[in-house]
Design an enzyme around this catalytic site. Structure first.
Site, PDB file in Angstrom:
ATOM      1  N   HIS A 185       0.755  10.081-110.461  1.00 34.75           N
ATOM      2  CA  HIS A 185       0.951  11.542-110.539  1.00 34.75           C
ATOM      3  C   HIS A 185       0.344  12.101-111.835  1.00 34.75           C
ATOM      4  CE1 HIS A 185       4.507  10.387-107.950  1.00 34.75           C
ATOM      5  NE2 HIS A 185       3.941  11.316-107.209  1.00 34.75           N
ATOM      6  N   GLN A 197       9.517  15.763 -93.600  1.00 37.37           N
ATOM      7  CA  GLN A 197       8.510  14.706 -93.402  1.00 37.37           C
ATOM      8  C   GLN A 197       9.129  13.318 -93.319  1.00 37.37           C
ATOM      9  OE1 GLN A 197       6.513  15.831 -97.270  1.00 37.37           O
ATOM     10  NE2 GLN A 197       6.100  13.649 -97.382  1.00 37.37           N
ATOM     11  N   LYS A 234      -4.296   7.663-102.407  1.00 38.95           N
ATOM     12  CA  LYS A 234      -3.470   6.605-101.813  1.00 38.95           C
ATOM     13  C   LYS A 234      -3.004   7.036-100.420  1.00 38.95           C
ATOM     14  CE  LYS A 234       0.717   5.204-103.084  1.00 38.95           C
ATOM     15  NZ  LYS A 234       1.448   5.090-101.800  1.00 38.95           N
ATOM     16  N   MET A 277       0.039   2.295-107.415  1.00 42.66           N
ATOM     17  CA  MET A 277       1.245   2.972-107.923  1.00 42.66           C
ATOM     18  C   MET A 277       1.912   3.745-106.785  1.00 42.66           C
ATOM     19  SD  MET A 277       1.567   2.954-111.389  1.00 42.66           S
ATOM     20  CE  MET A 277       0.593   2.281-112.718  1.00 42.66           C
ATOM     21  N   SER A 278       3.224   3.641-106.710  1.00 47.33           N
ATOM     22  CA  SER A 278       3.972   4.374-105.692  1.00 47.33           C
ATOM     23  C   SER A 278       5.399   4.556-106.186  1.00 47.33           C
ATOM     24  CB  SER A 278       3.993   3.565-104.387  1.00 47.33           C
ATOM     25  OG  SER A 278       4.989   4.061-103.520  1.00 47.33           O
ATOM     26  N   SER A 279       5.990   5.692-105.832  1.00 43.88           N
ATOM     27  CA  SER A 279       7.399   5.915-106.211  1.00 43.88           C
ATOM     28  C   SER A 279       8.284   4.862-105.565  1.00 43.88           C
ATOM     29  CB  SER A 279       7.856   7.297-105.754  1.00 43.88           C
ATOM     30  OG  SER A 279       6.990   8.265-106.262  1.00 43.88           O
ATOM     31  N   ARG A 280       7.813   4.299-104.439  1.00 51.06           N
ATOM     32  CA  ARG A 280       8.639   3.330-103.713  1.00 51.06           C
ATOM     33  C   ARG A 280       8.583   1.934-104.351  1.00 51.06           C
ATOM     34  NH1 ARG A 280       7.011   6.734 -98.998  1.00 51.06           N
ATOM     35  NH2 ARG A 280       8.981   7.567 -98.216  1.00 51.06           N
TER      36      ARG A 280
HETATM   37  O1  PAF Z   1       2.369  13.103-101.160  1.00 50.52           O
HETATM   38  C1  PAF Z   1       3.509  13.577-101.333  1.00 50.52           C
HETATM   39  O2  PAF Z   1       4.208  13.297-102.315  1.00 50.52           O
HETATM   40  C2  PAF Z   1       4.066  14.528-100.291  1.00 50.52           C
HETATM   41  O3  PAF Z   1       3.693  14.151 -99.014  1.00 50.52           O
HETATM   42  C3  PAF Z   1       3.717  15.995-100.570  1.00 50.52           C
HETATM   43  C4  PAF Z   1       2.215  16.232-100.466  1.00 50.52           C
HETATM   44  C5  PAF Z   1       4.208  16.398-101.947  1.00 50.52           C
HETATM   45  C6  PAF Z   1       4.397  16.899 -99.535  1.00 50.52           C
HETATM   46  O4  PAF Z   1       5.777  16.779 -99.579  1.00 50.52           O
END
Ligand code: PAF
Length: 285
Positions: free
Chosen positions: A35, A59, A146, A181-184
């Site tokens: 990010h 989502q 990603k 890198m990923s929040s998960r």
């Molecule tokens: O990539 C993300 O973190 C999400 O899919 C987004 C684009 C912020 C939409 O909620």
């Protein structure tokens, strides 16, 4: 740095910066180096950077990790401040009470890869991104590579719906050992973290093995064999055209590899150009 926790507060802030070039970095929080690279790109290309932090319920599927999705707003706000973000938009909710009654529907590019197993996911993504575009009215918006399929679908939305915003893409940021890198990633135990490395390793092995004009299936076997050897069963490992996302049976300079796999309970994704050195701008969503 301003923190706007409601669309009204956001609008008030934006009214004061009307003449400036605005960049939006949409996120769901739990910010990491990936990010931060989006924020850096946004800062280079605009006068004002707005980061949205909103875990978008629309989502997430019924069996997905909405409730457990990491929410660490204090840490996120501190990162944004340190990175020189101008405004953090952190709404409690973006949908009317009782839930969204009007949403967008994706009819292309979503019936494969992540879209195949996450029904309605991209409808939720484009709905929230269009709300954010309406609220912020940015000149540009920055998304990470990603989520390549997400990037392709958002580009298509902006083009089909004539949205006056330029979509900027930003390269995947990896840990030194290659893990995207990923929040998960924070869900992974040390053993799972090791296993997760097999995703990027499969991509590198496939990149190394390639001969242009060869059959995609042969290259996929290279990745699959290595995944199997390490007890990773991918949800998909596919070679597709970078722009159309159509399957590529024969390798071309536009071929891209896509992978998703569950490591423990954590679903991870990754992707890479098959020929990173020949990747052209036309081949990017
Ligand atoms: O990539 C993300 O973190 C999400 O899919 C987004 C684009 C912020 C939409 O909620």
């Amino acid at each position: 740095m301003i923190i706007a926790d409601h669309p009204t507060a956001l609008r008030q802030y934006l009214a004061g910066v009307k003449q400036k070039r605005i960049a939006l970095v949409p996120t769901m929080g739990c910010l990491h180096a990936g990010h931060i690279s989006l924020i850096h790109k946004a800062k280079c290309l605009a006068d004002i950077v707005v980061v949205s932090i909103y875990v978008n319920p629309l989502q997430f599927g019924a069996n997905e990790d909405l409730d457990n999705y990491p929410r660490v707003f204090e840490d996120d706000a501190a990162i944004c401040k340190a990175e020189g973000v101008d405004c953090v938009f952190h709404p409690h909710d973006l949908y009317p009470e009782g839930g969204a009654k009007i949403t967008l529907k994706v009819h292309a590019l979503d019936n494969m890869l992540c879209g195949a197993s996450r029904s309605g996911h991209f409808d939720g993504v484009v709905t929230v991104v269009s709300i954010l575009f309406n609220l912020v009215q940015p000149n540009i918006a920055v998304f990470g590579e990603k989520d390549w399929q997400q990037l392709a679908i958002i580009r298509r939305m902006v083009s089909d719906l004539h949205m006056p915003v330029e979509i900027i893409r930003s390269e995947i940021v990896r840990e030194p050992d290659g893990l995207a890198m990923s929040s998960r990633n924070r869900y992974l135990s040390p053993a799972e973290r090791q296993k997760a490395l097999r995703l990027s390793q499969a991509l590198y092995l496939m990149q190394n093995d390639i001969n242009i004009g060869g059959k995609a299936i042969n290259i996929i076997d290279v990745g699959m064999d290595n995944l199997k050897k390490h007890q990773v069963s991918p949800e998909y490992l596919e070679i597709r055209h970078a722009l159309t996302l159509k399957p590529e049976n024969t390798i071309t300079s536009q071929s891209r590899i896509f992978i998703a796999a569950k490591i423990g309970n954590t679903r991870l994704i990754d992707n890479a150009a098959l020929f990173p050195q020949t990747m052209t701008n036309e081949a990017t969503p």
